[in-house]
Motif scaffolding. Structure first.
Motif, short mmCIF file in Angstrom:
data_model
loop_
_atom_site.label_atom_id
_atom_site.label_comp_id
_atom_site.label_asym_id
_atom_site.label_seq_id
_atom_site.Cartn_x
_atom_site.Cartn_y
_atom_site.Cartn_z
N THR A 13 -43.78 -1.80 36.51
CA THR A 13 -43.81 -0.93 37.30
C THR A 13 -44.53 -1.14 38.34
O THR A 13 -46.17 -1.56 37.54
N ARG A 14 -43.99 -0.48 39.68
CA ARG A 14 -45.16 -0.20 40.49
C ARG A 14 -45.86 1.56 39.86
O ARG A 14 -45.15 2.33 40.34
N ALA A 15 -46.98 1.82 40.74
CA ALA A 15 -47.79 2.38 40.39
C ALA A 15 -47.99 3.18 41.53
O ALA A 15 -47.53 3.25 43.04
N ALA A 16 -47.57 4.68 41.27
CA ALA A 16 -47.71 5.68 41.93
C ALA A 16 -48.83 5.63 43.35
O ALA A 16 -48.41 5.92 44.05
N ASP A 17 -49.68 5.46 43.00
CA ASP A 17 -51.27 5.28 43.16
C ASP A 17 -52.29 4.59 42.54
O ASP A 17 -52.06 4.92 41.71
N ASN A 18 -53.35 5.09 43.51
CA ASN A 18 -54.42 4.12 42.86
C ASN A 18 -54.97 5.14 41.83
O ASN A 18 -55.12 4.38 40.53
N ALA A 19 -54.96 6.15 41.50
CA ALA A 19 -54.46 6.98 40.05
C ALA A 19 -53.76 6.70 38.99
O ALA A 19 -54.74 6.68 37.77
N GLU A 20 -52.84 6.23 39.27
CA GLU A 20 -52.75 6.24 38.19
C GLU A 20 -52.97 4.38 37.82
O GLU A 20 -52.62 4.11 36.67
N LEU A 21 -52.78 3.68 38.35
CA LEU A 21 -53.61 2.25 37.90
C LEU A 21 -54.76 2.30 37.41
O LEU A 21 -55.22 1.93 36.68
N LEU A 22 -55.46 4.02 37.39
CA LEU A 22 -56.53 3.46 37.37
C LEU A 22 -56.58 4.75 35.46
O LEU A 22 -57.26 4.18 34.58
N GLN A 23 -55.77 5.48 35.50
CA GLN A 23 -55.49 5.78 33.84
C GLN A 23 -54.99 5.03 33.03
O GLN A 23 -55.54 5.40 31.96
N ALA A 24 -54.08 3.97 33.64
CA ALA A 24 -53.16 2.84 32.73
C ALA A 24 -54.87 1.91 32.41
O ALA A 24 -54.85 1.19 31.23
#
Length: 238
Positions: free
Chosen positions: A220-231
């Motif tokens: 799924t598409r991340a909302a932003d950089n922060a969501e990618l880092l959290q993942a």
């Protein structure tokens, strides 16, 4: 170490949340650090939105980020294709007044040793970027190799098995040379998460962010950089 790569050479056509201006980079930097990143890699932009190495543009981006996240190491790119392109980009680099903590230097580029020498002269750290075995062999043959901050194994292949093969070949060259430098492994787009997982498995530094891809591990598409880092943090802990 988990590094956040906030924008790269991408445009907002790639993702609407891609940070470009100093204020946007500062905002995303803070969110990325709060999400678990420890260092930052950015591509500053000029007023026209294009990548830039001009002293004023570098200063504006670095000062905004450092106001937002003091004491966090910040690196920038010296990519050959950033205007004024090629060896000509060494001129604005020499004029920098506000200095990054480190820069990424791609060993596949003609003037990589020249850029490295300039960084050593200016006491700026060097991330040596290796995309191929030839890049790795070039690096380990340089007298300045041991003066780098770290090595970046940057996988461009989009098929996982092929990408892993290239990564293993590069890592073998580095192991044989015994430089003793930290190594970061990262992929892009389809190999962003496979290379992240391989870095976790091998105990290497990692890099995640919109520069390398916008999709979460489940596709799924991340909302932003922060969501990618959290993942990335959650995936490394699982």
């Amino acid at each position: 170490m988990l590094q956040a790569c906030l924008n790269g050479s991408r445009s907002r056509d790639f993702h609407p949340a891609l940070p470009c201006t100093p204020d946007e980079l500062a905002r995303d930097a803070k969110a990325a650090i709060e999400a678990g990143a420890e260092e930052l890699h950015v591509h500053p932009r000029g007023r026209n939105g294009e990548q830039s190495l001009e002293p004023a543009d570098i200063a504006a981006a670095l000062q905004a980020i450092r106001m937002s996240v003091p004491d966090v190491p910040v690196g920038i790119s010296t990519l050959w294709t950033i205007p004024p392109i090629g060896r000509a980009r060494q001129a604005p680099i020499r004029e920098w007044q506000v200095l990054p903590d480190y820069v990424s230097v791609n060993l596949g580029e003609e003037d990589a040793p020249e850029i490295m020498a300039l960084m050593i002269q200016r006491r700026i750290g060097i991330e040596a970027g290796l995309a191929t075995v030839a890049d790795a062999l070039r690096l380990v043959a340089l007298p300045s190799a041991e003066r780098c901050l770290r090595v970046l194994v940057e996988i461009e292949e989009q098929e996982t098995a092929t990408g892993l093969h290239v990564a293993h070949e590069i890592l073998a060259v580095l192991s044989h040379a015994n430089l003793g430098l930290p190594i970061q492994l990262h992929g892009s787009d389809l190999t962003q998460w496979p290379m992240h997982d391989e870095a976790v498995r091998r105990g290497l530094d990692r890099r995640i962010g919109l520069e390398d891809g916008a999709d979460l591990p489940d596709g799924t598409r991340a909302a932003d950089n922060a969501e990618l880092l959290q993942a990335a943090v959650a995936r490394a802990a699982s």
